[in-house]
Design an enzyme around this catalytic site. Structure first.
Site, mmCIF file in Angstrom:
data_model
loop_
_atom_site.group_PDB
_atom_site.id
_atom_site.type_symbol
_atom_site.label_atom_id
_atom_site.label_comp_id
_atom_site.label_asym_id
_atom_site.label_seq_id
_atom_site.Cartn_x
_atom_site.Cartn_y
_atom_site.Cartn_z
ATOM 1 C CG HIS A 75 -0.791 3.008 -7.698
ATOM 2 N ND1 HIS A 75 0.158 2.059 -7.432
ATOM 3 C CD2 HIS A 75 -0.565 3.415 -8.968
ATOM 4 C CE1 HIS A 75 0.923 1.891 -8.501
ATOM 5 N NE2 HIS A 75 0.515 2.721 -9.441
ATOM 6 C CE1 TYR A 204 5.855 1.510 1.825
ATOM 7 C CE2 TYR A 204 3.888 0.914 0.600
ATOM 8 C CZ TYR A 204 4.785 1.872 1.035
ATOM 9 O OH TYR A 204 4.616 3.188 0.674
ATOM 10 N N PRO A 296 10.933 7.413 5.442
ATOM 11 C CG PRO A 296 12.360 6.463 3.879
ATOM 12 C CD PRO A 296 12.337 7.040 5.240
ATOM 13 C CE LYS A 300 0.900 9.702 4.602
ATOM 14 N NZ LYS A 300 0.260 9.789 3.297
ATOM 15 C CE1 TYR A 388 1.509 4.158 1.564
ATOM 16 C CE2 TYR A 388 0.026 4.645 -0.268
ATOM 17 C CZ TYR A 388 1.277 4.246 0.205
ATOM 18 O OH TYR A 388 2.280 3.954 -0.684
HETATM 19 P P1 FAD Z 1 14.174 19.849 -0.625
HETATM 20 O O1 FAD Z 1 13.655 18.990 -1.695
HETATM 21 O O2 FAD Z 1 15.293 19.378 0.206
HETATM 22 O O3 FAD Z 1 14.535 21.238 -1.293
HETATM 23 C C1 FAD Z 1 15.273 22.243 -0.619
HETATM 24 C C2 FAD Z 1 16.056 23.028 -1.627
HETATM 25 O O4 FAD Z 1 16.758 24.068 -0.949
HETATM 26 C C3 FAD Z 1 17.118 22.193 -2.333
HETATM 27 O O5 FAD Z 1 16.978 22.317 -3.724
HETATM 28 C C4 FAD Z 1 18.441 22.750 -1.815
HETATM 29 O O6 FAD Z 1 19.463 22.689 -2.798
HETATM 30 C C5 FAD Z 1 18.068 24.165 -1.462
HETATM 31 N N1 FAD Z 1 18.924 24.772 -0.430
HETATM 32 C C6 FAD Z 1 19.454 24.166 0.664
HETATM 33 N N2 FAD Z 1 20.165 25.049 1.385
HETATM 34 C C7 FAD Z 1 20.070 26.220 0.741
HETATM 35 C C8 FAD Z 1 20.596 27.505 1.006
HETATM 36 N N3 FAD Z 1 21.375 27.756 2.074
HETATM 37 N N4 FAD Z 1 20.332 28.504 0.128
HETATM 38 C C9 FAD Z 1 19.540 28.267 -0.966
HETATM 39 N N5 FAD Z 1 19.022 27.070 -1.254
HETATM 40 C C10 FAD Z 1 19.281 26.057 -0.414
HETATM 41 N N6 FAD Z 1 10.071 11.352 0.614
HETATM 42 C C11 FAD Z 1 9.182 10.438 0.300
HETATM 43 O O7 FAD Z 1 7.986 10.673 0.529
HETATM 44 N N7 FAD Z 1 9.590 9.257 -0.299
HETATM 45 C C12 FAD Z 1 10.910 9.007 -0.580
HETATM 46 O O8 FAD Z 1 11.246 7.975 -1.121
HETATM 47 C C13 FAD Z 1 11.855 9.942 -0.236
HETATM 48 N N8 FAD Z 1 13.179 9.727 -0.465
HETATM 49 C C14 FAD Z 1 14.076 10.685 -0.074
HETATM 50 C C15 FAD Z 1 15.441 10.477 -0.271
HETATM 51 C C16 FAD Z 1 16.375 11.439 0.154
HETATM 52 C C17 FAD Z 1 17.861 11.192 -0.067
HETATM 53 C C18 FAD Z 1 15.930 12.628 0.777
HETATM 54 C C19 FAD Z 1 16.932 13.688 1.244
HETATM 55 C C20 FAD Z 1 14.568 12.824 0.953
HETATM 56 C C21 FAD Z 1 13.631 11.863 0.533
HETATM 57 N N9 FAD Z 1 12.262 12.047 0.711
HETATM 58 C C22 FAD Z 1 11.385 11.119 0.363
HETATM 59 C C23 FAD Z 1 11.736 13.232 1.277
HETATM 60 C C24 FAD Z 1 11.265 14.200 0.196
HETATM 61 O O9 FAD Z 1 12.104 14.109 -0.916
HETATM 62 C C25 FAD Z 1 11.298 15.580 0.816
HETATM 63 O O10 FAD Z 1 10.332 15.590 1.856
HETATM 64 C C26 FAD Z 1 11.047 16.705 -0.163
HETATM 65 O O11 FAD Z 1 12.142 16.820 -1.051
HETATM 66 C C27 FAD Z 1 10.870 18.025 0.595
HETATM 67 O O12 FAD Z 1 10.874 19.083 -0.306
HETATM 68 P P2 FAD Z 1 11.471 20.492 0.124
HETATM 69 O O13 FAD Z 1 11.272 21.374 -1.054
HETATM 70 O O14 FAD Z 1 10.880 20.892 1.424
HETATM 71 O O15 FAD Z 1 13.009 20.238 0.410
HETATM 72 C C1 DHB Z 2 8.471 5.472 -2.731
HETATM 73 C C2 DHB Z 2 9.078 5.883 -1.586
HETATM 74 C C3 DHB Z 2 8.452 5.665 -0.380
HETATM 75 O O1 DHB Z 2 9.021 6.091 0.756
HETATM 76 C C4 DHB Z 2 7.247 5.013 -0.302
HETATM 77 O O2 DHB Z 2 6.688 4.805 0.904
HETATM 78 C C5 DHB Z 2 6.637 4.609 -1.448
HETATM 79 C C6 DHB Z 2 7.255 4.837 -2.671
HETATM 80 C C7 DHB Z 2 9.137 5.687 -4.039
HETATM 81 O O3 DHB Z 2 10.220 6.277 -4.064
HETATM 82 O O4 DHB Z 2 8.580 5.274 -5.061
#
Ligand code: FAD
Ligand code: DHB
Length: 393
Positions: A75, A204, A296, A300, A388
């Site tokens: 994109h 957006y 979100p 980022k 971005y």
């Molecule tokens: P996570 O993906 O949270 O992974 C952590 C892992 O650790 C999980 O699998 C969990 O099960 C495991 N864990 C937790 N506790 C323990 C423990 N005690 N022992 C062992 N394992 C454990 N970001 C965007 O940019 N756009 C979005 O639209 C967006 N939507 C989101 C929606 C939701 C509901 C959430 C919660 C987050 C969203 N995010 C979004 C943020 C993005 O998904 C996260 O920044 C990303 O998942 C971070 O990755 P991570 O591996 O650091 O953490």
């Molecule tokens: C999506 C989520 C976001 O927070 C964003 O800024 C753009 C796209 C998505 O889930 O596709």
């Protein structure tokens, strides 16, 4: 108790933990990943969708970019709908040709799991009571339970990549850790539907009724969000009510094109800005959501997790392959410098586009001025575009 020996224990099998373990394995550095949930559960979570080019490069370096290259969509811009207008931010024009890739977090995670399996990486699922120990000693260890049996892994370092609710951050003494937090008075209701996206690029939307976002996963899979009060529950929103509300917040020409269908996932995410400092305590390094959360808007979250992994990976390479721990020692400082910029950008974009329940008439006029300035100034658009596509690592 069964005992394992490894170099790095990674707590959390989300994108941060899996990416780091894959990158380290490619350089001959051994790790064990401990994940609380089943693989199906982790792959069932619908989250981020927009990848910075830095993230894509890391996936390439990890040898995991085959499907992403084929199926990810490049994109070069996105739209902002406001005051009945639809204005475009040209990412490529303002950044010397940089772009982002639309490819879901679920697919990133699936690709990483597959690559780990091919290389024989150790990922233990369904583990309980994970506990880091000896964080200030020469060597650390982690204990956990699986199928009723106790386990222990001795290691040089522990990486806490276990998300916001994980155990790692909580293992750092309260007097050492400083937490910064801002909670927003609304959430995002997200719907995934097997319908063609309403537009080729993301939209957006800022509207009197609240924020809306039209995103996508592929040509046949759409992701839409609307701002909702924190008191709302996803199960109380019928599909019909969601589509009606989304259409009301979009410009007429967009709403008229919107193809609706049954939702295949529907959930509400709260919005929060959060940073924990420092990101290292002795042998324990925090990465990704374990250390910081962004609202979100601006996509980022996952991308900030990836930049932590970049710094940590290079720190471990210096330590293990060159006997030089300088980069590892600078991890917290370097990662935080970039994290705070992502926090600033996400906070700004959230303020620009949402309707604040307690907002005054003055707040609304300032918000409108911010948008008017954005689309009257090439410099302002360039600043948005630069953030971005992702600031340099
Ligand atoms: P996570 O993906 O949270 O992974 C952590 C892992 O650790 C999980 O699998 C969990 O099960 C495991 N864990 C937790 N506790 C323990 C423990 N005690 N022992 C062992 N394992 C454990 N970001 C965007 O940019 N756009 C979005 O639209 C967006 N939507 C989101 C929606 C939701 C509901 C959430 C919660 C987050 C969203 N995010 C979004 C943020 C993005 O998904 C996260 O920044 C990303 O998942 C971070 O990755 P991570 O591996 O650091 O953490
Ligand atoms: C999506 C989520 C976001 O927070 C964003 O800024 C753009 C796209 C998505 O889930 O596709």
């Amino acid at each position: 108790m069964s005992t394992h020996q490894t170099q790095v224990v990674i707590i959390g099998g989300g994108p941060s933990g899996l990416l780091l373990s894959q990158l380290l394995h490619c350089k001959g550095i051994r790790s064990i990943v401990l994940e609380k949930h089943t693989r199906e559960y982790v792959l069932g979570r619908i989250r981020a969708g927009v990848l910075e080019h830095g993230f894509v490069n890391l996936m390439r370096e990890a040898g995991c970019s085959g499907r992403l290259n084929r199926e990810g969509e490049i994109h070069a811009g996105f739209h902002i709908a406001h005051q009945g207008r639809l204005d475009r931010i040209d990412l490529a024009k303002h950044t010397g040709g940089e772009t982002v890739m639309v490819y879901g977090q679920t697919e990133v995670t699936r690709d990483l799991y597959e690559a780990r399996d091919v290389m024989g990486g150790v990922i233990l699922h369904d583990v309980q009571n994970v506990q880091p120990h000896a964080l200030k000693d020469a060597r650390a260890y982690v204990t956990w339970e699986q199928d009723g049996a106790a386990h222990r892994a001795d290691c040089d370092f522990i990486v806490g990549a276990d998300g916001f609710h994980g155990v790692s951050r909580k293992s750092i003494p309260a007097e050492v850790l400083k937490e910064y937090e801002k909670v927003y008075p609304f959430g995002w209701l997200g719907v995934l539907s097997e319908t063609p996206p309403v537009a080729q690029e993301l939209i957006y939307a800022r509207h009197e009724r609240g924020f809306a976002l039209c995103s996508l996963r592929s040509r046949v899979l759409s992701r839409y969000y609307i701002q909702v009060p924190l008191t709302d529950r996803a199960e109380d929103w019928s599909d019909a009510a969601f589509w009606t509300e989304l259409k009301r917040r979009l410009p007429e020409q967009v709403a008229g094109q919107l193809e609706t269908g049954p939702s295949i996932e529907k959930s509400i995410a709260p919005l929060r800005s959060f940073v924990a400092e420092p990101m290292r305590y002795g042998n324990l390094f925090l990465a990704g959501d374990a250390a910081h959360i962004v609202p979100p808007t601006g996509a980022k979250g996952l991308n900030s997790a990836a930049s932590d992994i970049y710094y940590l990976y290079h720190g471990f390479l210096g330590h293990y392959l060159q006997g030089d721990s300088t980069a590892l020692d600078r991890y917290s400082e370097q990662a935080l410098a970039r994290v705070w910029k992502a926090e600033r950008f996400s906070w700004w974009m959230t303020n620009l586009l949402h309707r604040f329940p307690q907002g005054t008439e003055t707040d609304l006029r300032l918000q409108r001025a911010d948008l008017d300035y954005l689309f009257s100034s090439e410099a302002a658009q360039a600043s948005l575009a630069e953030n971005y596509v992702g600031l340099p690592y």
